[in-house]
Design a protein around this motif. Structure first.
Motif, PDB file in Angstrom:
ATOM      1  N   ASN A 351       0.852  -1.205   0.039  1.00  0.00           N
ATOM      2  CA  ASN A 351       0.032  -0.145  -0.016  1.00  0.00           C
ATOM      3  C   ASN A 351       0.789   1.166  -0.048  1.00  0.00           C
ATOM      4  N   ILE A 352       1.780   1.348   0.904  1.00  0.00           N
ATOM      5  CA  ILE A 352       2.877   2.359   0.950  1.00  0.00           C
ATOM      6  C   ILE A 352       3.741   2.663  -0.545  1.00  0.00           C
ATOM      7  N   PHE A 353       3.911   1.675  -1.296  1.00  0.00           N
ATOM      8  CA  PHE A 353       4.462   1.665  -2.433  1.00  0.00           C
ATOM      9  C   PHE A 353       3.581   2.241  -3.458  1.00  0.00           C
ATOM     10  N   HIS A 354       2.295   1.871  -3.312  1.00  0.00           N
ATOM     11  CA  HIS A 354       1.391   2.398  -4.274  1.00  0.00           C
ATOM     12  C   HIS A 354       1.270   4.060  -4.073  1.00  0.00           C
ATOM     13  N   PRO A 405      -6.888   7.841  -5.943  1.00  0.00           N
ATOM     14  CA  PRO A 405      -6.727   8.467  -4.529  1.00  0.00           C
ATOM     15  C   PRO A 405      -7.788   7.823  -3.583  1.00  0.00           C
ATOM     16  N   LEU A 406      -7.342   7.285  -2.582  1.00  0.00           N
ATOM     17  CA  LEU A 406      -8.286   6.687  -1.243  1.00  0.00           C
ATOM     18  C   LEU A 406      -8.033   7.630  -0.097  1.00  0.00           C
ATOM     19  N   THR A 422      -5.562   0.964  -0.297  1.00  0.00           N
ATOM     20  CA  THR A 422      -5.006   1.320  -1.455  1.00  0.00           C
ATOM     21  C   THR A 422      -6.213   0.819  -2.523  1.00  0.00           C
ATOM     22  N   ALA A 423      -6.038   1.670  -3.718  1.00  0.00           N
ATOM     23  CA  ALA A 423      -7.320   1.369  -4.847  1.00  0.00           C
ATOM     24  C   ALA A 423      -6.461   1.749  -6.111  1.00  0.00           C
ATOM     25  N   ALA A 434      -7.817  -2.984  -1.774  1.00  0.00           N
ATOM     26  CA  ALA A 434      -7.545  -3.527  -0.792  1.00  0.00           C
ATOM     27  C   ALA A 434      -7.253  -2.963   0.618  1.00  0.00           C
ATOM     28  N   LEU A 435      -7.792  -3.507   1.687  1.00  0.00           N
ATOM     29  CA  LEU A 435      -8.021  -2.887   3.007  1.00  0.00           C
ATOM     30  C   LEU A 435      -7.355  -3.761   3.858  1.00  0.00           C
TER      31      LEU A 435
END
Length: 510
Positions: A351-354, A405-406, A422-423, A434-435
């Motif tokens: 998620n961070i990389f995204h 953006p999420l 992330t989305a 993804a949650l």
């Protein structure tokens, strides 16, 4: 040893936590009409090093083995990595890269010398897995290649010869030697790393010194068209290293590496247990892993000073959880069990990389098989897919997708938000969300407004288990595998889902 303020805060939070808890509500907005950067598939890259059974026994068993294999490569491992759509593999290290001399790993295997692996237990290496085997393995699983060359104990001439041996279509003596060893056509090096951790095991260099060494190497090598040249970047939050490399050698590289490992204790002498941990180390592991976001933000800002268009890649080519080794395992083999905690740690990092997809376009988890936060564990002819493998599998549709953006507002879990997400929109037009619910005791009901468009239907998968340290092992049915998720719905421009405690949920919106 004094306890840190953060550790005390975590302990106080856990002491005050109720034994029985009710689901909380999490709100957010997903901006479907504001596409961002594309998530490079290479963010899901893997890392293999000549270390313990990471290669020998884990990937390579030799063509004479009774374990089913293709030209010496384990069929079960190859199949699992192909199914994961592994985009890129980094080899031969790691610290091993800077003691590896490529000529020891070419020619007839029975004639290759036995060498000692000084970094990892002084293990005797027979060099059966060398240059040809690496490139053949990458071809077999459909992955790009990331070659780390020796800039610690090697020379620019040695590096130049290796690259010519691998890539030259000419009739030079090195190209002819490659042909004599069984490979007619040259291979492509997709990513070329000049040394590994030059500030540590790769030479104990200062930033300015390494910048000059790097420039010397690139002055003598010809990696070929389409090769991304990676400079040895900082250790975690060494921001001065990044600023020095960008200013002194920035014109000569395409990507700058970053290494950061999650240690639950933050202490390299006693890192924490891979299994049998309490909620204090569950939480502290996530606190430590979120340092990745702070580092990426800071390194990105420094790179922007001379590269505001984000043309230079930040390559997180070593990351993952590092625990105390499995009791009784050989010294220096870095064996550790893999649990539900690792799956959620992997998801948080992805998620961070995204969120930094404009700059982070390459990442390699450490490591692929049998070492550290592995995708796969092997024991003789048996193979197990770890919880981390399944997290990567669930995130597979994000490869090459466009970030959306999420924004999430979630209750606190210790010093963190209880839910991360992330989305992205895939090439198939579908939106994936993804949650991650970090709370090991409490479910969280997520209600997200779909800004800019709607959705007709939702489906999904969930990854969770009974215990924080649930694992998949050889002697039992796996405890941590993805299951169909039915507790989600879309209505009135909003998606709602109730995330079980300690879970990863990936939703597909149609």
């Amino acid at each position: 040893m004094k306890r840190s303020i953060k550790a005390c805060a975590i302990a106080l939070f856990l002491a005050a936590a109720p034994a029985v808890v009710m689901a909380q509500t999490v709100t957010g907005t997903l901006h479907l009409d504001q596409p961002g950067p594309v998530i490079a598939p290479e963010v899901y890259g893997q890392f293999m090093e000549q270390l313990g059974t990471g290669i020998d026994g884990g990937v390579w068993v030799g063509p004479g083995s009774e374990i089913p294999n293709t030209r010496g490569f384990r069929n079960d491992v190859v199949g699992a990595l192909k199914a994961l759509k592994t985009p890129v593999v980094r080899w031969p290290g790691g610290c091993y890269a800077d003691i590896y001399h490529w000529r020891n790993g070419i020619g007839p295997r029975e004639q290759r010398p036995i060498t000692l692996n000084r970094w990892w237990g002084n293990k005797e290496e027979n060099n059966a897995f060398g240059t040809h085997e690496f490139f053949e393995f990458a071809e077999l699983i459909g992955a790009k290649t990331y070659l780390s060359i020796n800039a610690g104990s090697g020379t620019p001439a040695e590096a130049a010869d290796w690259i010519e041996y691998v890539t030259s279509p000419s009739n030079s003596h090195l190209a002819q030697e490659r042909r004599a060893n069984g490979r007619e056509q040259p291979w492509k090096i997709d990513y070329l790393g000049i040394g590994n951790e030059p500030w540590g095991c790769g030479g104990r260099m200062r930033a300015n010194w390494y910048a000059d060494v790097f420039r010397q190497y690139v002055g003598f090598i010809t990696p070929g068209a389409g090769t991304t040249v990676v400079a040895g970047g900082p250790n975690a939050d060494d921001y001065d290293w990044t600023r020095t490399l960008m200013s002194v050698a920035g014109k000569d590289f395409d990507a700058l590496s970053l290494h950061y490992y999650t240690l639950p204790t933050g202490d390299w002498t006693t890192k924490g247990a891979a299994r049998g941990f309490g909620e204090d180390q569950w939480l502290s592991a996530f606190v430590q892993t979120y340092r990745m976001e702070t580092m990426l933000r800071a390194h990105d800002a420094i790179m922007d000073e001379t590269d505001p268009g984000s043309k230079k890649v930040l390559a997180v080519d070593e990351w993952g959880a590092w625990y105390d080794p499995t009791p009784g395992s050989p010294p220096g083999w870095l064996q550790q069990q893999n649990t539900l905690r690792d799956a959620l740690l992997a998801a948080v990092n992805l998620n961070i990389f995204h969120r930094h997809a404009d700059r982070v376009k390459l990442a390699n988890i450490a490591q692929m098989v049998n070492v550290l936060q592995a995708m796969i564990l092997t024991d003789g002819d048996e193979m197990v897919l770890t919880p981390t493998y399944y997290a990567f599998q669930m995130y597979q549709p994000f490869q090459g997708a466009t970030v959306l953006p999420l924004e999430i507002e979630a209750p606190a879990y210790g010093p963190l938000k209880a839910v991360d997400g992330t989305a992205a929109r895939g090439a198939d037009g579908k939106v994936r969300l993804a949650l991650v619910n970090l709370d090991p005791d409490r479910a969280n009901t997520v209600s997200i407004v779909l800004g800019g468009a709607g959705a007709r239907a939702v489906s999904g998968q969930v990854l969770t288990a009974q215990a924080m340290d649930s694992q998949n092992d050889f002697d039992a049915a796996p405890d941590v595998t993805p299951q169909a998720f039915h507790d989600a719905r879309v209505s009135g421009g909003r998606v709602t889902a109730t995330l079980p405690a300690k879970s990863l949920v990936v939703l597909t919106l149609d």
